[in-house]
Write a protein that holds these residues in place. Structure first.
Motif, PDB file in Angstrom:
ATOM      1  N   GLY A  25       0.772  -1.175   0.190  1.00  0.00           N
ATOM      2  CA  GLY A  25       0.011  -0.467   0.311  1.00  0.00           C
ATOM      3  C   GLY A  25       0.905   1.241   0.131  1.00  0.00           C
ATOM      4  N   GLU A  26      -0.141   2.617   1.191  1.00  0.00           N
ATOM      5  CA  GLU A  26       0.684   3.879   0.394  1.00  0.00           C
ATOM      6  C   GLU A  26       1.759   4.055   1.606  1.00  0.00           C
ATOM      7  OE1 GLU A  26      -1.669   6.528  -0.964  1.00  0.00           O
ATOM      8  OE2 GLU A  26      -1.109   8.147  -0.538  1.00  0.00           O
ATOM      9  N   GLY A  27       1.274   4.154   2.877  1.00  0.00           N
ATOM     10  CA  GLY A  27       1.902   4.177   3.800  1.00  0.00           C
ATOM     11  C   GLY A  27       0.469   4.666   4.931  1.00  0.00           C
ATOM     12  N   CYS A  65       2.447  -5.037   3.382  1.00  0.00           N
ATOM     13  CA  CYS A  65       2.839  -3.636   3.647  1.00  0.00           C
ATOM     14  C   CYS A  65       2.977  -2.391   3.071  1.00  0.00           C
ATOM     15  CB  CYS A  65       4.355  -4.088   3.492  1.00  0.00           C
ATOM     16  SG  CYS A  65       5.663  -4.134   2.463  1.00  0.00           S
ATOM     17  N   ASN A  66       4.056  -1.391   3.030  1.00  0.00           N
ATOM     18  CA  ASN A  66       3.712  -0.292   2.544  1.00  0.00           C
ATOM     19  C   ASN A  66       4.925   0.412   2.149  1.00  0.00           C
ATOM     20  OD1 ASN A  66       0.520   0.340   3.027  1.00  0.00           O
ATOM     21  ND2 ASN A  66       0.725   0.347   5.330  1.00  0.00           N
ATOM     22  N   ILE A  67       4.652   1.251   1.123  1.00  0.00           N
ATOM     23  CA  ILE A  67       5.935   2.214   0.673  1.00  0.00           C
ATOM     24  C   ILE A  67       6.898   2.493   1.564  1.00  0.00           C
ATOM     25  CG2 ILE A  67       6.945   3.741  -1.331  1.00  0.00           C
ATOM     26  CD1 ILE A  67       5.197   2.686  -3.028  1.00  0.00           C
ATOM     27  N   TYR A 139      -6.944  -1.640  -8.021  1.00  0.00           N
ATOM     28  CA  TYR A 139      -7.247  -0.518  -6.928  1.00  0.00           C
ATOM     29  C   TYR A 139      -6.930  -0.750  -5.194  1.00  0.00           C
ATOM     30  CZ  TYR A 139      -9.649   0.531 -11.036  1.00  0.00           C
ATOM     31  OH  TYR A 139     -10.262   1.498 -12.010  1.00  0.00           O
ATOM     32  N   HIS A 140      -7.147   0.599  -5.064  1.00  0.00           N
ATOM     33  CA  HIS A 140      -6.882   0.539  -3.167  1.00  0.00           C
ATOM     34  C   HIS A 140      -7.994   0.549  -2.751  1.00  0.00           C
ATOM     35  CE1 HIS A 140      -5.934   1.836   0.937  1.00  0.00           C
ATOM     36  NE2 HIS A 140      -4.192   2.115   0.075  1.00  0.00           N
ATOM     37  N   PRO A 141      -8.291  -0.510  -1.202  1.00  0.00           N
ATOM     38  CA  PRO A 141      -9.542  -1.089  -0.998  1.00  0.00           C
ATOM     39  C   PRO A 141     -10.491   0.187  -0.402  1.00  0.00           C
ATOM     40  CG  PRO A 141      -7.480  -1.394   0.729  1.00  0.00           C
ATOM     41  CD  PRO A 141      -7.085  -1.349  -1.173  1.00  0.00           C
TER      42      PRO A 141
HETATM   43  N1  URA Z   1      -3.754   2.608   3.353  1.00  0.00           N
HETATM   44  C1  URA Z   1      -2.514   2.175   2.733  1.00  0.00           C
HETATM   45  O1  URA Z   1      -1.805   2.812   1.561  1.00  0.00           O
HETATM   46  N2  URA Z   1      -1.668   1.626   4.206  1.00  0.00           N
HETATM   47  C2  URA Z   1      -2.475   1.219   5.383  1.00  0.00           C
HETATM   48  O2  URA Z   1      -1.347   0.515   5.625  1.00  0.00           O
HETATM   49  C3  URA Z   1      -3.838   1.227   5.346  1.00  0.00           C
HETATM   50  C4  URA Z   1      -4.301   2.221   4.654  1.00  0.00           C
END
Ligand code: URA
Length: 177
Positions: A25-27, A65-67, A139-141
Motif C-alpha cells: 500500500g501507500e503508507g 506492507c506499505n511503501i 485499486y486501493h481498498p
Molecule cells: N492505506 C494504506 O495504503 N496502507 C495502510 O496500511 C492503511 C491504509
C-alpha cells in the motif's frame, strides 16, 4: 526523513515471511500508526475480507506492507524525498521475502512500483515488474469503500493472481517494467 516527528511508531509490515503474495500500500493511516500494523483500519478490514473470504487465504499466509513505513501527517500524499528515504527498506523487505507476485494497491503504489505516471484506471489489471518480481496494479481498498461497485473487478484481479499461483503458470506479458 521528517515523518518520524509526527508518527507514533514505525509500521514495518505484517504476515508470513514465506508468503507468495506481497501486498504493498501507500503508507500507514491513523489506525495503523496507533497499532503498528499495516491495513488494520476500515480499508484494511476490507482488504482482509477480500483475502480471506474472496481468495480463500488467511491474512497470515500473505505479507502486507506499505511503501512508507511512517504515517504522513493527516494522511497526506507521500513526498518524493520521503519515498527516497524509505524505499531501501522496501527493497530489503522484498529481497528477503522474495514473493512470487506483488500486488500494488492504489494509484500511488502502482505508479511508483511500475515507474509510470499512467492513471490507475488504465494501470489496473496490468502487470509489470518491481525488483524483477511480477507486479499487478489494482485499486486501493480505501477507494473501494467509496466506490463499492468496483469491488468485483478487484476481486477478479485477486482471483487471477490466485489462479496464476495455483497453476504455476507465468503471469501475462508485462506492459510496464
Ligand atoms: N492505506 C494504506 O495504503 N496502507 C495502510 O496500511 C492503511 C491504509
Amino acid at each position: 526523513c521528517g515523518l518520524c516527528a509526527g508518527r507514533t511508531q514505525i509500521v514495518f509490515g505484517d504476515g508470513n515471511p514465506d508468503a507468495k503474495i506481497l501486498f504493498v500500500g501507500e503508507g500507514p493511516g491513523e489506525q495503523e500508526d496507533l497499532r503498528g500494523l499495516p491495513f488494520v483500519g476500515r480499508a484494511g478490514e476490507l482488504l482482509t475480507q477480500m483475502i480471506e473470504k474472496g481468495m480463500g487465504l488467511s491474512r497470515s499466509e500473505v505479507y502486507i506492507c506499505n511503501i512508507l513505513k511512517c504515517r504522513p501527517p493527516g494522511n497526506r500524499n507521500p513526498e518524493p524525498g520521503e519515498i527516497a528515504c524509505c524505499e531501501p527498506y522496501l527493497h530489503k523487505q522484498i529481497d528477503i521475502l522474495r514473493p512470487r507476485i506483488i500486488v500494488a494497491l492504489g494509484k500511488f503504489a502502482a505508479q511508483w512500483l511500475l515507474a509510470t505516471q499512467t492513471p490507475i484506471g488504465k494501470l489496473r489489471g496490468k502487470f509489470g515488474r518491481y525488483r524483477g518480481i511480477p507486479t499487478l496494479a489494482t485499486y486501493h481498498p480505501a477507494y473501494l469503500l467509496r466506490s463499492p461497485g468496483q469491488k468485483r473487478i478487484v476481486m477478479d484481479d485477486l482471483l487471477r493472481i490466485k489462479a496464476i499461483l495455483e497453476g504455476e503458470t507465468e503471469p501475462p506479458v508485462e506492459i510496464y517494467s
